[in-house]
Design a protein around this motif. Sequence first.
Motif, mmCIF file in Angstrom:
data_model
loop_
_atom_site.group_PDB
_atom_site.id
_atom_site.type_symbol
_atom_site.label_atom_id
_atom_site.label_comp_id
_atom_site.label_asym_id
_atom_site.label_seq_id
_atom_site.Cartn_x
_atom_site.Cartn_y
_atom_site.Cartn_z
ATOM 1 N N SER A 237 0.848 -1.196 0.000
ATOM 2 C CA SER A 237 0.000 0.000 0.000
ATOM 3 C C SER A 237 0.880 1.241 0.000
ATOM 4 C CB SER A 237 -0.908 0.007 1.234
ATOM 5 O OG SER A 237 -0.122 0.222 2.392
ATOM 6 N N GLY A 238 2.149 1.044 0.356
ATOM 7 C CA GLY A 238 3.057 2.170 0.504
ATOM 8 C C GLY A 238 3.080 2.656 1.946
ATOM 9 N N LYS A 239 2.108 2.163 2.728
ATOM 10 C CA LYS A 239 2.118 2.471 4.171
ATOM 11 C C LYS A 239 2.480 1.180 4.894
ATOM 12 C CE LYS A 239 0.637 6.831 3.927
ATOM 13 N NZ LYS A 239 -0.105 7.944 4.506
ATOM 14 N N LYS A 240 1.548 0.646 5.717
ATOM 15 C CA LYS A 240 1.903 -0.530 6.513
ATOM 16 C C LYS A 240 1.402 -1.839 5.909
ATOM 17 C CE LYS A 240 3.553 1.899 9.976
ATOM 18 N NZ LYS A 240 4.980 2.094 9.639
ATOM 19 N N GLY A 241 0.557 -1.755 4.922
ATOM 20 C CA GLY A 241 -0.155 -2.960 4.511
ATOM 21 C C GLY A 241 0.097 -3.392 3.077
ATOM 22 N N LEU A 242 -0.762 -4.304 2.631
ATOM 23 C CA LEU A 242 -0.708 -4.816 1.261
ATOM 24 C C LEU A 242 -2.079 -4.682 0.618
ATOM 25 C CD1 LEU A 242 1.289 -8.170 1.692
ATOM 26 C CD2 LEU A 242 2.070 -6.152 0.428
ATOM 27 N N HIS A 243 -2.072 -4.488 -0.690
ATOM 28 C CA HIS A 243 -3.302 -4.494 -1.467
ATOM 29 C C HIS A 243 -3.305 -5.744 -2.348
ATOM 30 C CE1 HIS A 243 -3.606 0.208 -1.302
ATOM 31 N NE2 HIS A 243 -4.050 -0.376 -0.194
ATOM 32 N N ILE A 244 -4.396 -6.478 -2.297
ATOM 33 C CA ILE A 244 -4.557 -7.612 -3.218
ATOM 34 C C ILE A 244 -5.662 -7.235 -4.188
ATOM 35 C CG2 ILE A 244 -5.222 -10.032 -3.422
ATOM 36 C CD1 ILE A 244 -3.990 -10.499 -0.704
ATOM 37 N N VAL A 245 -5.355 -7.396 -5.474
ATOM 38 C CA VAL A 245 -6.269 -6.899 -6.507
ATOM 39 C C VAL A 245 -6.552 -8.012 -7.517
ATOM 40 C CG1 VAL A 245 -6.406 -5.327 -8.487
ATOM 41 C CG2 VAL A 245 -5.611 -4.474 -6.277
ATOM 42 N N VAL A 246 -7.822 -8.149 -7.880
ATOM 43 C CA VAL A 246 -8.194 -9.067 -8.966
ATOM 44 C C VAL A 246 -8.865 -8.238 -10.059
ATOM 45 C CG1 VAL A 246 -9.556 -11.092 -9.638
ATOM 46 C CG2 VAL A 246 -8.565 -10.960 -7.325
ATOM 47 N N PRO A 247 -8.303 -8.244 -11.271
ATOM 48 C CA PRO A 247 -8.970 -7.530 -12.377
ATOM 49 C C PRO A 247 -10.209 -8.306 -12.809
ATOM 50 C CG PRO A 247 -7.022 -8.692 -13.183
ATOM 51 C CD PRO A 247 -7.054 -8.902 -11.698
ATOM 52 N N LEU A 248 -11.312 -7.592 -13.017
ATOM 53 C CA LEU A 248 -12.594 -8.259 -13.259
ATOM 54 C C LEU A 248 -13.074 -8.070 -14.687
ATOM 55 C CD1 LEU A 248 -14.426 -7.044 -10.028
ATOM 56 C CD2 LEU A 248 -13.404 -9.293 -10.414
ATOM 57 N N VAL A 249 -13.804 -9.065 -15.160
ATOM 58 C CA VAL A 249 -14.504 -8.903 -16.444
ATOM 59 C C VAL A 249 -15.599 -7.862 -16.232
ATOM 60 C CG1 VAL A 249 -14.032 -11.248 -17.222
ATOM 61 C CG2 VAL A 249 -16.132 -10.774 -15.962
#
Lengths: 312, 292
Positions: free
Chosen positions: B173-185
């Motif tokens: 995230s650039g801070k303390k965490g993580l982003h998990i992303v799924v690109p969608l149809v």
Amino acid sequence: MSGTEGPARSREKGRSRAAHPAAQEPVPGNTGVPAGKPAAGMITVPHPGGHAETGTAGRAFWSGAITIGLVNVPVQLHTMVRDRSFTFRLLHKEDGQPLRYDRVCTRDDKVVPWSETVRGYEVRKGEFLVFSPEELRAVAPESDRKIRLTKFVHYLSLDPMFFGTSYLLVPDRSEDAYSLFLSAIRKSGKAGVGTITMRTKEHPVVVHAYGGGLVATTLHYPDEVTQPAAYPQLRELKAPKDAELALAQRIVDELSGDFAIGEFHDRYREAILSLIEKKLAGEKIVYAEPHPEEAKELMEALKETISTLQKK
Amino acid sequence: MKRETDPAGTEELTKVRFSNLDRVMYPAAGITKKEVISYYIRTAPRLLPFLFGRPITMHRFPDGIGGEGFYEKDAPKGTPDFVAIFLHHSVTADRDVRFVLCNNLDTLIWLANLASLEIHATLSRAASYESPDLLLFDIDPEPPLGFDAVIDVAKVVREHLQADGLSPYVKTSGKKGLHIVVPLVPGYRFADVRSYAHAKGTAIARDIPYVVAEFPQSRDKGTIFIDYLQNAGGKTMAAPYSLRATPEATVSTPLAWSDLTRGVRAEDFTMKTVLGTHEEPWKGILNDRQKI
């Protein structure tokens, strides 16, 4: 799209010609910049949102009637479209006095009064056919103050390329007939087609429903509009490759949305108005000079990135 | 309008007129605005495809991160012509918002020149604003838990998604965490995506005691919150490769899952490290659209 023949007060460009002295509003002071409190309508805050300005109701400049066969609907024509382009007065640099345009004889450079002018049509270079006002009046279309509608067509079938200038029609003690006519064409989605004579020109015209009123839009004649097929480059266009087309269509899809005219505003005008405000407030106008040395590094990065993006 | 003379020849390359290039944006790291602009220019090929057509929110710091920052959704006064605008009626604010779309290099440079250190992007694109094309899990730790625990939980989220046949992408995230992303149809509604993400979070919270899936517990000490609430119209996340307003000039950095091993620290991913690599773990993400 600019009309070929609007009323004098709707066209600011008319000011640059001497033909309409009445259109030259006096500018206070001799600086060309409005002094003190700006006159109403002179400096307005642009509307920030997506809704078009409602504008202010103006005065009628033409009154007559819509006629359809034997039916008459008396109406007044009001200006709807204003060109808000910014114009500066031209001044004498020495003393700041406004300049004026004059009709000057090309032989002796003397100013010629209106009463000593006639109209001429240039048949060959330097050779003119002279027409007297009477001769011209004989062929001028007679303005009988009628918008004659002869046919009704689907409004959406009209080709906007031919649209000229739009005028709002306001009932002239004819509210009931006006309302009836408006409701009828609004319901059917149709527009009346016919002709209108304004000053000395007869225009094709469509009358259609818009925003709760009737609007007359003049049309250009067919030979006033150039067709793309006149250009050989366009007649010989090659069809794109399927893959390229698919990519281009994707970009179009991604940028698709609803048309909202409020997204656009005249940035040059805004910039000039804020410049005027600053000058009025006594601020000095300074231009940010580019910093060649500082920016050099960024230019190197830019060159690299642009070439990478082009390869993609 | 004729422009002023241009001895540097910058005009051929960009329409942006730079200002205050020497202003310090990150005092601790000694990074000036010129370096910020240079960063965005250099990451543009990685950043622009993602941002294309996506309404953004600027997080601007005119005086650097030492001064006050502010969020800006609306295109400011004097926004130049090359910036694409998306006009959207905000129901909550009851007004039209003129969103900036960062569709070209000049816009990105202009944003950097406005000291918009952070660029936040919506999870949908302007053309289908009400329909998300990204699913986001925002995984954040509450001390004393740290990035190691975030990595552990992120991997569990990934396993759950893989079990559904999905291949998720991850970034800091650039801070303390993580982003998990799924690109969608195309075609999903935010409500669908939100409830899918919520269900995953709830299932994981059932298995792992320190994971919480509900907002009211998100500030509980020693927990990891799997935030599903960002999956909503108009909400934004830090764009991949966006700088963050942290002393180290961290970047929301796309990663390969193999990069995530215990011991890695969130603040290791900075402007300098991103510029030092040409890897693109999220390359082609928008051509990898999936069904949930």
